[in-house]
Scaffold this motif. Structure first.
Motif, short mmCIF file in Angstrom:
data_model
loop_
_atom_site.label_atom_id
_atom_site.label_comp_id
_atom_site.label_asym_id
_atom_site.label_seq_id
_atom_site.Cartn_x
_atom_site.Cartn_y
_atom_site.Cartn_z
N ALA A 7 0.83 -1.20 0.00
CA ALA A 7 0.00 0.00 0.00
C ALA A 7 0.86 1.26 0.00
O ALA A 7 0.58 2.23 -0.71
N ARG A 8 1.94 1.24 0.78
CA ARG A 8 2.82 2.41 0.84
C ARG A 8 3.52 2.63 -0.50
O ARG A 8 3.81 3.77 -0.87
N ALA A 9 3.76 1.56 -1.23
CA ALA A 9 4.37 1.69 -2.56
C ALA A 9 3.41 2.36 -3.55
O ALA A 9 3.86 2.89 -4.57
N MET A 10 2.10 2.37 -3.23
CA MET A 10 1.13 3.03 -4.09
C MET A 10 1.16 4.54 -3.95
O MET A 10 0.64 5.25 -4.81
N GLY A 11 1.74 5.04 -2.85
CA GLY A 11 1.80 6.49 -2.66
C GLY A 11 1.79 6.97 -1.23
O GLY A 11 2.65 7.74 -0.82
N PRO A 12 0.81 6.54 -0.42
CA PRO A 12 0.74 7.03 0.96
C PRO A 12 1.90 6.52 1.80
O PRO A 12 2.22 5.33 1.76
N ARG A 13 2.51 7.39 2.58
CA ARG A 13 3.66 6.98 3.39
C ARG A 13 3.23 6.44 4.76
O ARG A 13 4.00 5.76 5.43
N THR A 14 2.00 6.76 5.17
CA THR A 14 1.52 6.32 6.49
C THR A 14 0.26 5.49 6.30
O THR A 14 -0.69 5.93 5.64
N VAL A 15 0.26 4.29 6.88
CA VAL A 15 -0.88 3.38 6.75
C VAL A 15 -1.28 2.91 8.14
O VAL A 15 -0.48 2.30 8.86
N LEU A 16 -2.52 3.20 8.51
CA LEU A 16 -3.12 2.67 9.74
C LEU A 16 -4.08 1.56 9.33
O LEU A 16 -4.99 1.78 8.52
N VAL A 17 -3.89 0.36 9.88
CA VAL A 17 -4.77 -0.76 9.58
C VAL A 17 -5.61 -1.06 10.82
O VAL A 17 -5.08 -1.36 11.89
N THR A 18 -6.92 -0.97 10.66
CA THR A 18 -7.84 -1.23 11.77
C THR A 18 -8.40 -2.65 11.64
O THR A 18 -8.26 -3.31 10.61
#
Length: 283
Positions: free
Chosen positions: A169-180
């Motif tokens: 997911a981070r490789a798609m663009g967003p640098r921060t990923v919160l998974v709930t």
């Protein structure tokens, strides 16, 4: 901090902006809510009244805000459930316009698509729109574990596979990923977890799992985490504060016996989180 929050609204209950705005205000954030629907209640009841707002009208509201000279002051653009393709394009355009006025602004996207129990409950075009157009321009995304897999074409279940999906997911663009709503087979019984990763590392926090289905809790989670993360620039602290606040909101709601989130009654949990959970660093 000023957050431009482009989400749904309901008169009764708490989802979308009707879930996100008050907790943000209670922690001292100025919120500019822009509505994408104006329903009587959330759709989980099976019946509701009120309009979906035409994307052109949403764009007009955003243009009016821009004309007031506010865009340079916006710190965060926040979006949630996207009912159709048109509104996604309006959000992407708004992100570009805000960032042109304030390059330091962040875009936080909650890519609402479904959950492990219900499956995908949005129109077939929405996941494609999120993957190809929306997520790539986001700085922060807050999917649940099911949505993370749907976005990345992976099957996260263990900590290792969830981290791999986060990296995708981070490789798609967003640098921060919160998974709930992280559920792994080897976790302690009657618990649930949240996991966050950014450029500085990855952390996971575990809380008791309450026997409650609370519409809007994901919207509160996305809003509070985004505000705490942008304010502190510390993923671990933001995760711990969010877990504390949301657990106490859910516990209060469960004990009340009410179906809708007890959002106002739980306000001290946002303003003064108990910090009863400690996140564990994964890497």
């Amino acid at each position: 901090m000023k957050i431009l929050s482009i989400q749904s609204a309901v008169a009764y209950g708490h989802v979308g902006n009707s879930a996100a705005v008050f907790p943000l205000q209670r922690i001292g954030v100025e919120v500019l809510p822009v509505y994408t629907v104006n329903f009587s209640n959330h759709t989980g009841y099976g019946a509701w009244r009120g309009p979906m707002i035409d994307p052109a009208d949403v764009r007009e509201v955003l243009t009016g805000i821009e004309e007031r000279g506010v865009f340079p002051e916006i710190d965060v653009i926040l979006s949630g459930y996207q009912g159709g393709e048109g509104i996604g394009e309006v959000i992407v355009d708004a992100v570009a316009r805000v960032k042109a006025a304030n390059p330091a602004a962040k875009y936080a996207c909650d890519p609402v698509m479904g959950n492990a129990k219900s499956g995908c409950f949005v129109a077939p075009a929405i996941p494609v729109l999120l993957r190809e157009r929306v997520v790539p321009v986001a700085d922060i995304i807050t999917p649940n574990q099911f949505e993370l897999g749907f976005l990345t074409g992976t099957e996260p279940d263990t900590i290792a596979s969830t981290l791999d999906s986060v990296d995708a997911a981070r490789a798609m663009g967003p640098r921060t990923v919160l998974v709930t709503s992280v559920e792994r087979p080897d976790r302690e019984p009657d618990t649930i977890e949240m996991l966050v990763a950014d450029d500085s590392g990855a952390w996971i926090v575990q809380t008791p799992r309450l026997p409650i289905k609370a519409n809007g809790s994901g919207d509160v989670t996305a809003a509070l985490f985004t505000a705490q993360y942008v304010a502190t620039k510390d993923a671990q602290v933001a995760l711990e504060r969010t877990a504390s606040s949301v657990f106490d909101l859910l516990e209060y709601t469960h004990n009340s016996g009410e179906r809708e989130l007890q959002l106002v009654e739980s306000q001290e949990a946002y303003a003064h989180p108990r910090m009863q959970f400690t996140a564990r660093q994964l890497r």
